[in-house]
Structures are given as structure tokens and as C-alpha cells.
Design a protein around this motif. Structure first.
Motif, PDB file in Angstrom:
ATOM      1  N   SER A  38       0.832  -0.845  -0.403  1.00 13.22           N
ATOM      2  CA  SER A  38      -0.146  -0.018   0.392  1.00 13.22           C
ATOM      3  C   SER A  38       0.881   1.475  -0.106  1.00 13.22           C
ATOM      4  O   SER A  38       0.783   2.289  -0.844  1.00 13.22           O
ATOM      5  CB  SER A  38      -0.458  -0.337   1.311  1.00 13.22           C
ATOM      6  OG  SER A  38      -2.003   1.082   1.732  1.00 13.22           O
ATOM      7  N   LYS A  71      -6.904  -0.148  -5.343  1.00 12.52           N
ATOM      8  CA  LYS A  71      -6.222  -0.637  -4.291  1.00 12.52           C
ATOM      9  C   LYS A  71      -6.687  -2.173  -3.947  1.00 12.52           C
ATOM     10  O   LYS A  71      -6.837  -2.766  -3.724  1.00 12.52           O
ATOM     11  CB  LYS A  71      -7.052  -0.162  -2.864  1.00 12.52           C
ATOM     12  CG  LYS A  71      -5.929   1.171  -2.823  1.00 12.52           C
ATOM     13  CD  LYS A  71      -5.071   0.937  -2.346  1.00 12.52           C
ATOM     14  CE  LYS A  71      -3.992   1.713  -2.134  1.00 12.52           C
ATOM     15  NZ  LYS A  71      -2.756   1.874  -1.782  1.00 12.52           N
ATOM     16  N   ALA A 117      -0.807   5.377   3.239  1.00 18.77           N
ATOM     17  CA  ALA A 117      -2.167   4.248   3.607  1.00 18.77           C
ATOM     18  C   ALA A 117      -2.671   4.183   4.948  1.00 18.77           C
ATOM     19  O   ALA A 117      -3.254   3.244   4.527  1.00 18.77           O
ATOM     20  CB  ALA A 117      -0.265   3.747   3.242  1.00 18.77           C
ATOM     21  N   TYR A 151      -5.244  -3.692   3.030  1.00 19.24           N
ATOM     22  CA  TYR A 151      -4.182  -1.619   3.720  1.00 19.24           C
ATOM     23  C   TYR A 151      -3.410  -2.112   4.435  1.00 19.24           C
ATOM     24  O   TYR A 151      -2.319  -1.384   4.491  1.00 19.24           O
ATOM     25  CB  TYR A 151      -5.338  -1.439   3.707  1.00 19.24           C
ATOM     26  CG  TYR A 151      -6.487  -0.851   2.796  1.00 19.24           C
ATOM     27  CD1 TYR A 151      -6.440  -0.156   2.014  1.00 19.24           C
ATOM     28  CD2 TYR A 151      -7.855  -2.057   3.266  1.00 19.24           C
ATOM     29  CE1 TYR A 151      -7.767  -0.180   1.129  1.00 19.24           C
ATOM     30  CE2 TYR A 151      -8.761  -1.270   2.383  1.00 19.24           C
ATOM     31  CZ  TYR A 151      -8.149  -0.407   1.025  1.00 19.24           C
ATOM     32  OH  TYR A 151      -9.674  -0.330   0.287  1.00 19.24           O
TER      33      TYR A 151
END
Length: 188
Positions: A38, A71, A117, A151
Motif C-alpha cells: 500500500s 487498491k 496509506a 491495507y
């Protein structure tokens, strides 16, 4: 140099999508560095040798196009998308090749990427689907790459160093670990 190229010709609209897909995702994050993929996704917007922070996106937007990374792919890969008028493809090739060969990795860029992030992770945790994602992750054996959310973990993200980012960039952000996908009004 090992770069794979996929071209799909479609002349129905004078636009072109140019994606660069890197074979790196959260499944590649080492234990203790969950969130590294991330951070790398955000680091790719922090500038390269010939382009300043966020200039990539701004230049694409001046053509009437847009540029982003996704993402939802982060478990298995990082995908950077650019959609532009067909006659602007050379700009995207310059931008993408510059950051592939000369991404700026220093204390400022890594700090900015880590902050972004963490913000993405905090926003994701506020969404209704977060509990589903946590439940799915729990189905995997402990320490399996998919047993962590894509994440990352805030404490892990905070511990990511400049060296971690440089080593990851050198290993994964190379032509032989990427696929260039071109779709649209293009002549192969």
C-alpha cells in the motif's frame, strides 16, 4: 527487458487506456511490514527524476484524461491506470517509464506515502464492508499472506523505512515484473 505487453485494438472511441500492472501486492508484505504494498502504491505518485509529486496525474488531466491506481487489486498486484485521448499515448509512456526507472525514494516521499496509506486504512475501517473483509481474512491460516487485510497494519506501516521501500522498488517495480496493457484506439 522482460516487459509483457498486451494490446487490444478498439476504434469505437478516440481514447486509449494504458495500464501498468506490477506483480506485487499485500501477499508480498513481510510479517512486521504489513502495508508495504500500500505504501509503495502511494509512493509511486511522489515524484520521479523528471516529474514532481502528483505531476503525473496533473499532466494526464490536462489532456482531458485521468490517472489512478487501484487498491482493490492490492492483494495480488498493483495496477496504475491512465485513460487519455488516443493521440496522447506518448505522454503516458514517458511518465510511466520515468517512475519505473527513477522513482524518488527519500524521507519526505516515504513519509508522505506512509501517511496516505494510513489514511486509506483508517477510511477503510470506517466502511460497512470492513467487518466482512476482516471475517474473510480470518478464514486463512495464521500468518498466511491473505490472513491480513490488504491495507496493512498501522503500527507496521509506521515502521516501514526508506530502505524497505528501496529494496521493494528494486525487486518488484521492474519491466520483467510488469505487464503493460493498452486498450482502445491504437494501432498495434
Amino acid at each position: 527487458n522482460g516487459l509483457k505487453v498486451i494490446i487490444q485494438e478498439n476504434h469505437s472511441f478516440p481514447r486509449i487506456a494504458i495500464n501498468v500492472v506490477y506483480d506485487i501486492g499485500s501477499h508480498d508484505d513481510p510479517i512486521g511490514k504489513k502495508g508495504l504494498a500500500s505504501v509503495m502504491g502511494h509512493l509511486m505518485w511522489q515524484g520521479s527524476a523528471n516529474y514532481n509529486k502528483d505531476e503525473h496525474q496533473k499532466l494526464i488531466e490536462t489532456t482531458g484524461g485521468w490517472s489512478d491506481h487501484h487498491k482493490y487489486d492490492i492483494d495480488d498486484l498493483l495496477r496504475f491506470e491512465n485513460t487519455i485521448p488516443a493521440d496522447q499515448s506518448e505522454l503516458v509512456f514517458k511518465l510511466e517509464s520515468d517512475r519505473m526507472k527513477s522513482l524518488i525514494i527519500n524521507s519526505e516521499t516515504v513519509s508522505n506515502a506512509k501517511e496516505k496509506a494510513i489514511n486509506w486504512l483508517e477510511k477503510a475501517q470506517e466502511r460497512p464492508w470492513w467487518n466482512n473483509q476482516v471475517a474473510f481474512s480470518s478464514l486463512w491460516p495464521k500468518d498466511h499472506p491473505y490472513s491480513f487485510n490488504e491495507y496493512g497494519i498501522i503500527e507496521n506501516i509506521k515502521s516501514i523505512s526508506i530502505e524497505d521501500c528501496q529494496v521493494t522498488f528494486d525487486k518488484y517495480f521492474t519491466p520483467n515484473n510488469a505487464i503493460l496493457v493498452i486498450v482502445g484506439d491504437v494501432d498495434p
